[in-house]
Design an enzyme around this catalytic site. Sequence first.
Site, PDB file in Angstrom:
ATOM      1  N   THR B 146       7.663  -7.839   1.916  1.00  0.00           N
ATOM      2  CA  THR B 146       8.985  -7.259   2.219  1.00  0.00           C
ATOM      3  C   THR B 146       9.186  -7.282   3.731  1.00  0.00           C
ATOM      4  OG1 THR B 146       8.003  -5.048   2.051  1.00  0.00           O
ATOM      5  CG2 THR B 146       9.219  -5.855   0.143  1.00  0.00           C
ATOM      6  N   LYS B 168       0.458  -6.712   0.349  1.00  0.00           N
ATOM      7  CA  LYS B 168       1.683  -6.544   1.133  1.00  0.00           C
ATOM      8  C   LYS B 168       1.867  -5.046   1.383  1.00  0.00           C
ATOM      9  CE  LYS B 168       5.244  -5.165   0.191  1.00  0.00           C
ATOM     10  NZ  LYS B 168       5.969  -3.833   0.100  1.00  0.00           N
ATOM     11  N   THR B 179       0.439   2.381  -0.016  1.00  0.00           N
ATOM     12  CA  THR B 179       1.675   1.883  -0.603  1.00  0.00           C
ATOM     13  C   THR B 179       1.761   0.405  -0.406  1.00  0.00           C
ATOM     14  OG1 THR B 179       2.858   3.876  -0.260  1.00  0.00           O
ATOM     15  CG2 THR B 179       4.152   1.897  -0.560  1.00  0.00           C
TER      16      THR B 179
END
Lengths: 390, 390
Positions: B146, B168, B179
Site C-alpha cells: 500500500t 507489507k 499490522t
Amino acid sequence: VTAEVRGFRFAGVAAGIKQKGGLDVGLMAAGRPCPAAAVFTRNRVAAAPVALSRAALRRSRGLARAVVVNSGNANALTGPAGAADARRMASAGAEALAAEPRHLLVASTGVIGVRLPVERVERGIADASRALRPDGFDDFATAILTTDRAVKIAERTVAGARLAGCTKGAGMIAPNMATTLTFVATDAAGPATSPAALARSLSRACAHSFNAMTVDGDTSTNDMLLVMASRAGPAVGAAALAEALGDLLDDLARQLMRGGEGVHHVVTVEVRGARSERVARAVAERIARSPLVKTAIAGADPNWGRILAAAGNAGVALDPSRLRLDLDEVALVRGGVAVDEPERESRARAVMQRPEYTIAVDLGQGRAAARHLACDLSHDYVTINADYRT
Amino acid sequence: VTAEVRGFRFAGVAAGIKQKGGLDVGLMAAGRPCPAAAVFTRNRVAAAPVALSRAALRRSRGLARAVVVNSGNANALTGPAGAADARRMASAGAEALAAEPRHLLVASTGVIGVRLPVERVERGIADASRALRPDGFDDFATAILTTDRAVKIAERTVAGARLAGCTKGAGMIAPNMATTLTFVATDAAGPATSPAALARSLSRACAHSFNAMTVDGDTSTNDMLLVMASRAGPAVGAAALAEALGDLLDDLARQLMRGGEGVHHVVTVEVRGARSERVARAVAERIARSPLVKTAIAGADPNWGRILAAAGNAGVALDPSRLRLDLDEVALVRGGVAVDEPERESRARAVMQRPEYTIAVDLGQGRAAARHLACDLSHDYVTINADYRT
C-alpha cells in the site's frame, strides 16, 4: 488572587535551582498536624521524595503539617544520596516550622538523574518559612511549575468550606497517574475529613479526573496528588465534599490537558452502551491512547475507521455490527458502517477544527459508560520532546 | 528475482483498485490443497477477509490451495455487504483454479470503511489466475503493497528446501500482531509440515519477530501471516524448519520496521537479568512503546532517565538500585545512577546517531532476557498520519 483557606499559609521563593531562574521552592503549611491523603505514582522507579512522603504518611497514619516542594530537579534515579537529600528537605522543613520530621511531606519535579543542590533547597525552605502568608497560594502554585506555560489553579466553596488546588505538568501526562504534582488545601471539618474518609474521597475523585486523561501514555517517577484538611472551617458532609473535590480535580485535569505539550485539541472520548464500566473505561482509554487516533485529531481528519479499530484493540469483546460513532452533533457510524450522508465528512472535519469536542462511541451491548480525556499528537509534541534537555 | 519454490505459482496484476494505479491483486497458489497455518489480528473489529480466512482454515483443518489478496481497500468495517464481498473473492479464486471455495484464503489491505469494488477484484482474480508463474513471487509481493516505499522479500534454504516470504505494512505496526500482511511459501516436506506442526512453528517464530516489534502500538483490523507448505521438496526436521522460518520472519520484521512510517532509527531494546522471560518481555515492550523514549530516539538525546522511568511503568517489580543501562558500547547507568564519566553524554549521543543500535537494560534480578524492536517517533510520522486519507 486565590482566596485564603483558613488554617493554611503558603509561600514560593527563588532558591536558584531552576537554571532559568524564578520561584522554585514552595511551602504549604497548616498550623498543626492535620488529616492528609495522597495518591502517588505507580512507577516502580519512584523518586526519593515519593518514597519519603509515602512512608511518612503511613507512619503518621495520615497526618501532615506541611509539604515542601522544589521544581527544577526531580531527585529521581539518584540512589541512596538522593534519599538522604529528600530526608534533608524534610528536616529543613520541620526545623523551620518547629514540627516533627514525620509530619513533613516532600515533592520534587524537574530533571531526572541529577543530584539535587540540597544546600540551596535547604536555604530556600528556610526563606519560604519566613515568607509564609495566608494569601500566598499563587506564589506556591508558581513555585511548583517547570515547563508549564501558565499557572493552574482551581477554587471551590462548599457549605461554607473552601478548597484551593493547584497543579503542574506539561508533558508525560497519563493515567495512574498524570505526571504532575497537585496540591489541594481545604478548611472543611467534620467526619468527612478524617484521614480515612479523605483518602476514600480522593481515590474516587481521581478515577474520574487525573486517572482518566492521557497525553502520551507515560507516567513519571515523581507524581503526587496531596489533599490536606485544616478543619479550621465548617463541617461538610462526605458526599458534598467528595463532589466538590472531584469537580475541582476535573477542572485542574482539564487545565493540565489544555496546557499539555503540543496540545491543540482537548477531546473527550465518551464510551456508552457498554456491558460494564470496566469495558467502557478500557475502550475509552484505548481510543484516547492510540497514536493513530491522536495524529488524526492533530490533522482534523475524521478517520472513523481508526477510532473503531482502536476500540477493537481494547482487549474486550465487542460486536462490530452494533457500533455507533458520533463527533459532537455529527453521526458518522451506525450499525458498524458509515452513515450514508454526502456531507458527513466535511461536517465531521468542521467539528475536528474545534479546540474541544467529543468522540462518542456506543458499543450497543449494555448501559455502562465512561470518559477519558484525549488530545492530539502534533509536531509540537515531537519538537518539545525530541531534545527536552537542550 | 526471487527463486522458485516448488509446487507454487504466483501472480500480481493491476485491477484498478488502488487510486494511484499499479499491481493490486495478488495470487499465490499451490497445485493442490496443502498444509497451511496462519496468525490473525487480535483486533475485535476484524475485517471480513480475516473472519473468512480464519473460518476456512478451521473448516479445512489447516489445508489451503491458494490465497487471493487485494491492496487499496481493506474491506473492514463494511458490515454484512463486506462479508459477502469477501465470499465473492474466495469464490472467484476457487472458480479460476477449479478448487473448492473452502480451500481459498482471502486477505485485503488499504482504506477502511469503504465498500470493495468487488467486480474489479473478481476480474483481477481471473486475470491473476491466467498470469500465474513459478517465478511470479516478485509480482505477488508488489501487489500486496500500500504506502510501502519498497517491496519486502526474504528467502532461505534449509536442507535443500526453499522458503520465500514477503510482507507489507508501513505504519500501524505493533505486536499481536504487526499490522501487516505476510505470506510465506515453502516446499519443505516431512512431519514438520503437517498442519499442526506448521502452526506450532509459526507461533514460536512469531513471538520473537512480528510480535516483538512496535512502531506505534496500534494493531489493524486486517493483519494476517500465512505459511503454506507444498511438500514438493525434501523433508526437513522440525527444529531446522522452525529456525529457518524464525530467521526469515525476523528478517521480514526488520525490513518492515526500517520501512516504517517516519522511521529513521531501528533500535533493539534488550532486557537482561530478569527474573523471568515474562518480566523481560514486559519491560522491553514498555520501553519500546514509550512515546517519550521514542521522541528521545528521534532527537538522539541520551535521556536515560526516560528509559528507566519507562521500565518502571512496565507493571513488574524491579529494584531501581540494581539497574544497568548501556547504549551499544557506552555505559550510562550502574546501580541505578549515572556513570560518573565526563564524556558519557557525548559518546551516547554519537551512538544514537546510528541508524541501528541497542538499548540494553539489565534488571539485576535473574537470568532471563527478551528483545523488542523499537523506532523513533518523528515529525515524519506525524506528517504521514495526520492526514492519511488526503
